[in-house]
Write a protein that holds these residues in place. Structure first.
Motif, PDB file in Angstrom:
ATOM      1  N   GLY A  98      -1.127  -8.464   7.607  1.00 19.72           N
ATOM      2  CA  GLY A  98       0.470  -9.108   6.850  1.00 19.72           C
ATOM      3  C   GLY A  98       0.458  -8.031   5.578  1.00 19.72           C
ATOM      4  N   GLY A  99       0.064  -7.069   5.695  1.00 18.93           N
ATOM      5  CA  GLY A  99       0.408  -5.875   4.601  1.00 18.93           C
ATOM      6  C   GLY A  99       1.901  -5.263   4.933  1.00 18.93           C
ATOM      7  N   ARG A 100       2.062  -4.466   3.668  1.00 20.70           N
ATOM      8  CA  ARG A 100       3.345  -3.548   3.739  1.00 20.70           C
ATOM      9  C   ARG A 100       2.784  -2.230   3.447  1.00 20.70           C
ATOM     10  NH1 ARG A 100       7.670  -5.650   6.710  1.00 20.70           N
ATOM     11  NH2 ARG A 100       8.417  -7.739   5.750  1.00 20.70           N
ATOM     12  N   VAL A 101       3.488  -1.122   3.855  1.00 24.14           N
ATOM     13  CA  VAL A 101       2.935   0.167   3.724  1.00 24.14           C
ATOM     14  C   VAL A 101       3.879   1.208   3.477  1.00 24.14           C
ATOM     15  CG1 VAL A 101       2.364   0.748   6.100  1.00 24.14           C
ATOM     16  CG2 VAL A 101       1.267   1.983   4.239  1.00 24.14           C
ATOM     17  N   PHE A 102       3.916   2.081   2.374  1.00 20.98           N
ATOM     18  CA  PHE A 102       4.929   3.163   2.255  1.00 20.98           C
ATOM     19  C   PHE A 102       4.222   4.440   2.594  1.00 20.98           C
ATOM     20  CE2 PHE A 102       9.220   2.170   0.001  1.00 20.98           C
ATOM     21  CZ  PHE A 102       9.406   0.873   0.744  1.00 20.98           C
ATOM     22  N   LEU A 103       4.747   5.430   3.058  1.00 19.50           N
ATOM     23  CA  LEU A 103       3.922   6.710   3.191  1.00 19.50           C
ATOM     24  C   LEU A 103       4.510   7.574   2.044  1.00 19.50           C
ATOM     25  CD1 LEU A 103       2.989   8.670   6.155  1.00 19.50           C
ATOM     26  CD2 LEU A 103       4.596   9.898   4.600  1.00 19.50           C
ATOM     27  N   GLN A 104       3.614   8.105   1.205  1.00 20.88           N
ATOM     28  CA  GLN A 104       3.852   9.090   0.335  1.00 20.88           C
ATOM     29  C   GLN A 104       4.314  10.624   0.797  1.00 20.88           C
ATOM     30  OE1 GLN A 104       1.551  11.044  -3.015  1.00 20.88           O
ATOM     31  NE2 GLN A 104       2.618   9.579  -4.268  1.00 20.88           N
ATOM     32  N   LEU A 105       5.471  11.132   0.571  1.00 23.49           N
ATOM     33  CA  LEU A 105       5.794  12.323   1.160  1.00 23.49           C
ATOM     34  C   LEU A 105       5.423  13.341  -0.217  1.00 23.49           C
ATOM     35  CD1 LEU A 105       9.352  11.849   2.944  1.00 23.49           C
ATOM     36  CD2 LEU A 105       7.097  12.200   3.901  1.00 23.49           C
ATOM     37  N   MET A 106       4.598  14.332   0.053  1.00 20.37           N
ATOM     38  CA  MET A 106       4.109  15.229  -0.898  1.00 20.37           C
ATOM     39  C   MET A 106       4.185  16.638  -0.611  1.00 20.37           C
ATOM     40  SD  MET A 106       0.424  15.364  -2.891  1.00 20.37           S
ATOM     41  CE  MET A 106      -0.626  16.151  -1.531  1.00 20.37           C
ATOM     42  N   HIS A 107       4.942  17.390  -1.111  1.00 17.40           N
ATOM     43  CA  HIS A 107       4.933  18.969  -0.926  1.00 17.40           C
ATOM     44  C   HIS A 107       4.330  19.455  -2.321  1.00 17.40           C
ATOM     45  CE1 HIS A 107       6.207  23.214  -0.097  1.00 17.40           C
ATOM     46  NE2 HIS A 107       6.900  22.796   0.866  1.00 17.40           N
ATOM     47  N   VAL A 127       0.853  -1.162  -0.006  1.00 21.29           N
ATOM     48  CA  VAL A 127       0.002  -0.015   0.041  1.00 21.29           C
ATOM     49  C   VAL A 127       0.798   1.147   0.024  1.00 21.29           C
ATOM     50  CG1 VAL A 127      -1.496   1.348   1.448  1.00 21.29           C
ATOM     51  CG2 VAL A 127      -1.986  -1.052   1.335  1.00 21.29           C
ATOM     52  N   ILE A 128       0.661   1.936  -0.914  1.00 22.32           N
ATOM     53  CA  ILE A 128       1.181   3.359  -0.885  1.00 22.32           C
ATOM     54  C   ILE A 128       0.121   4.412  -0.463  1.00 22.32           C
ATOM     55  CG2 ILE A 128       2.577   5.351  -2.043  1.00 22.32           C
ATOM     56  CD1 ILE A 128       3.412   3.191  -3.993  1.00 22.32           C
ATOM     57  N   THR A 129       0.517   5.145   0.546  1.00 24.56           N
ATOM     58  CA  THR A 129      -0.589   6.213   1.255  1.00 24.56           C
ATOM     59  C   THR A 129      -0.975   7.302   0.317  1.00 24.56           C
ATOM     60  OG1 THR A 129       0.831   7.718   2.505  1.00 24.56           O
ATOM     61  CG2 THR A 129       0.216   5.593   3.571  1.00 24.56           C
ATOM     62  N   GLU A 130      -1.874   8.093   0.633  1.00 24.94           N
ATOM     63  CA  GLU A 130      -2.070   9.417   0.199  1.00 24.94           C
ATOM     64  C   GLU A 130      -0.895  10.216   0.432  1.00 24.94           C
ATOM     65  OE1 GLU A 130      -5.287  11.094   2.724  1.00 24.94           O
ATOM     66  OE2 GLU A 130      -4.883   9.011   3.153  1.00 24.94           O
ATOM     67  N   GLY A 131      -0.692  11.351  -0.570  1.00 25.71           N
ATOM     68  CA  GLY A 131       0.119  12.403  -0.409  1.00 25.71           C
ATOM     69  C   GLY A 131       0.213  13.050   1.070  1.00 25.71           C
ATOM     70  N   THR A 132       1.288  13.041   1.664  1.00 25.28           N
ATOM     71  CA  THR A 132       1.146  13.527   3.165  1.00 25.28           C
ATOM     72  C   THR A 132       2.450  14.735   3.005  1.00 25.28           C
ATOM     73  OG1 THR A 132       0.827  11.377   3.621  1.00 25.28           O
ATOM     74  CG2 THR A 132       1.723  12.605   5.480  1.00 25.28           C
ATOM     75  N   THR A 133       2.073  15.800   3.526  1.00 18.98           N
ATOM     76  CA  THR A 133       3.136  16.922   3.521  1.00 18.98           C
ATOM     77  C   THR A 133       4.050  16.856   4.916  1.00 18.98           C
ATOM     78  OG1 THR A 133       3.269  19.143   3.666  1.00 18.98           O
ATOM     79  CG2 THR A 133       1.504  18.379   5.027  1.00 18.98           C
ATOM     80  N   PRO A 134       5.506  17.046   4.287  1.00 21.29           N
ATOM     81  CA  PRO A 134       6.282  16.843   5.424  1.00 21.29           C
ATOM     82  C   PRO A 134       6.557  18.435   6.093  1.00 21.29           C
ATOM     83  CG  PRO A 134       7.365  17.298   3.446  1.00 21.29           C
ATOM     84  CD  PRO A 134       5.850  17.271   2.941  1.00 21.29           C
ATOM     85  N   ALA A 135       5.872  19.469   5.700  1.00 17.67           N
ATOM     86  CA  ALA A 135       5.889  20.607   6.174  1.00 17.67           C
ATOM     87  C   ALA A 135       4.486  21.451   6.255  1.00 17.67           C
ATOM     88  CB  ALA A 135       6.833  21.487   5.232  1.00 17.67           C
ATOM     89  N   ALA A 136       4.354  22.355   6.863  1.00 12.36           N
ATOM     90  CA  ALA A 136       3.108  23.116   6.939  1.00 12.36           C
ATOM     91  C   ALA A 136       2.832  23.979   5.668  1.00 12.36           C
ATOM     92  CB  ALA A 136       2.781  24.048   8.178  1.00 12.36           C
ATOM     93  N   ASN A 137       3.788  24.561   5.050  1.00 10.83           N
ATOM     94  CA  ASN A 137       3.460  25.215   3.824  1.00 10.83           C
ATOM     95  C   ASN A 137       3.488  24.270   2.536  1.00 10.83           C
ATOM     96  OD1 ASN A 137       6.199  24.762   3.525  1.00 10.83           O
ATOM     97  ND2 ASN A 137       6.762  26.879   3.521  1.00 10.83           N
ATOM     98  N   GLY A 138       3.669  22.961   2.784  1.00  8.64           N
ATOM     99  CA  GLY A 138       3.481  21.997   1.704  1.00  8.64           C
ATOM    100  C   GLY A 138       2.224  21.455   1.457  1.00  8.64           C
ATOM    101  N   ARG A 139       1.108  22.124   2.164  1.00  7.42           N
ATOM    102  CA  ARG A 139      -0.096  21.577   2.480  1.00  7.42           C
ATOM    103  C   ARG A 139      -1.213  22.301   1.596  1.00  7.42           C
ATOM    104  NH1 ARG A 139      -1.219  22.386   8.375  1.00  7.42           N
ATOM    105  NH2 ARG A 139      -2.427  23.982   8.003  1.00  7.42           N
ATOM    106  N   GLY A 140      -1.354  21.803   0.370  1.00  4.14           N
ATOM    107  CA  GLY A 140      -2.248  22.670  -0.617  1.00  4.14           C
ATOM    108  C   GLY A 140      -3.919  22.454  -0.583  1.00  4.14           C
TER     109      GLY A 140
END
Length: 353
Positions: free
Chosen positions: A94-103, A54-67
């Motif tokens: 039993g799954g695997r998950v990556f978090l997507q970093l999106m600015h 599973v790849i998650t939805e885009g997740t912002t690493p910074a407050a000003n990356g949150r559009g």
């Protein structure tokens, strides 16, 4: 004799062994009020944990990356704790998950950034509009990042990667696609800089490579993937020389031991997949309008190592089993794609037992 790879067979991805080659693509769903991951999101991702990854939805690493409205972050302790619930729910099945970093860079409204100005390579506003609670609004004019601010954004990706691992994620995906901040640095119509971050294709590729390197240094390269969409005009991206832009990108991401490259494979302007196969040396994920037959064909031919499915995963939590059985798929309800509650999110039926 070497066995032909199969969509439903296992595969090695970086540090991980996956049960199958089916990936849940990252998709914004705007169900994180206060930008906090929550129990409903944990249920949603847990339902889909039979995917190889599973790849998650885009997740912002910074407050000003949150559009966008109600998208999650990974820059506060509360957000890390919220994502821990998601990771636990996927791992419990039993799954695997990556978090997507999106600015998002310039694809933003100030009301979604606590009043902060959107930032971008250059002060060039993107054409188009964005949904807000008070209706559609044009994108805000961004402020050009200073050199020191660029370094701070790079560090935010490294910290976001650390936070994702602290939350129990198996890795992170750098969102370099769809015209968000890394794509804005790549695009000559959005990047008008004359310093080391702009001008030549090599300079324009520098930011994406730098944030990838920073994340890889923070958590290990075999836990970092990158998503790209060469030639995609989404979010007002215009590039007259896609091959010239992406050749140094692929070269700059090669030989680093990254977990994968993930391409939005929607008729790119040149054979970017062929280039990646020659240069990158690691797993390739392809995504865009796949059905079972096309997915099997691209896996068997070696064009792809894994296939990511998008909207069909929204409406089919048990997509792996449905594809395996050639069972009918639930149709997605587009009216509930963004925002709302459990309706159109966690209430799609699985196959009858």
């Amino acid at each position: 004799m070497t066995e032909t790879p199969d969509l439903f067979g296992p595969v090695k991805l970086g540090a991980l062994s996956l049960h199958n080659r089916i990936v849940m693509a990252p998709m914004t769903r705007s169900r994180a009020p206060g930008n906090l991951p929550n129990a409903l999101m944990a249920e949603y991702y847990g339902q889909r944990a039979s995917a190889g990854m599973v790849i998650t939805e885009g997740t912002t690493p910074a407050a000003n990356g949150r559009g966008y409205m109600d998208i999650p972050g990974i820059y506060s302790d509360a957000q890390v704790e919220g994502w821990r619930g998601v990771a636990d729910a996927v791992h419990a099945k039993g799954g695997r998950v990556f978090l997507q970093l999106m600015h998002v860079g310039r694809i933003a409204l100030t009301e979604f950034q606590d009043g902060l100005e959107p930032v971008a390579p250059s002060a060039v506003v993107a054409a188009g509009q964005m949904f807000s609670p008070s209706g559609m609004k044009p994108h805000a004019t961004p402020r050009a990042l200073t050199e020191s601010e660029i370094e701070a954004v790079i560090e935010s990706f490294a910290q976001g990667a650390r936070n994702a691992i602290a939350a129990g994620m198996d890795g992170v995906e750098i969102h370099g696609a769809n015209g968000y901040l890394p794509g804005q640095f790549l695009a000559p119509n959005a990047n008008k800089r004359t310093d080391r971050w702009g001008g030549s294709a090599e300079n324009r590729a520098r930011f994406l490579i730098a944030i990838t390197d920073a994340a890889a240094k923070a958590i290990g390269p075999d836990r970092v993937g990158v998503r790209l969409s060469p030639g995609n005009p989404f979010n007002d991206i215009d590039d007259p020389d896609v091959e010239g832009t992406y050749t140094p990108v692929i070269q700059g991401l090669s030989g680093k031991g990254l977990a994968y490259l993930h391409f939005l494979d929607a008729k790119p302007a040149f054979d970017v997949i062929g280039l990646a196969r020659k240069q990158f040396g690691g797993p390739i994920i392809l995504n865009a309008g796949y059905d079972k037959a096309r997915a099997q064909a691209d896996i068997a031919s070696g064009r792809a190592d894994l296939i990511a499915f998008g909207s069909s995963y929204i409406s089919n939590p048990d997509l792996v089993e449905r594809l395996r059985q050639d069972a009918p798929l639930n149709a997605p309800d587009q009216a509930t794609f963004y925002g709302g509650d459990a309706k159109g999110y966690t209430d799609y039926p699985a196959l009858a037992a």
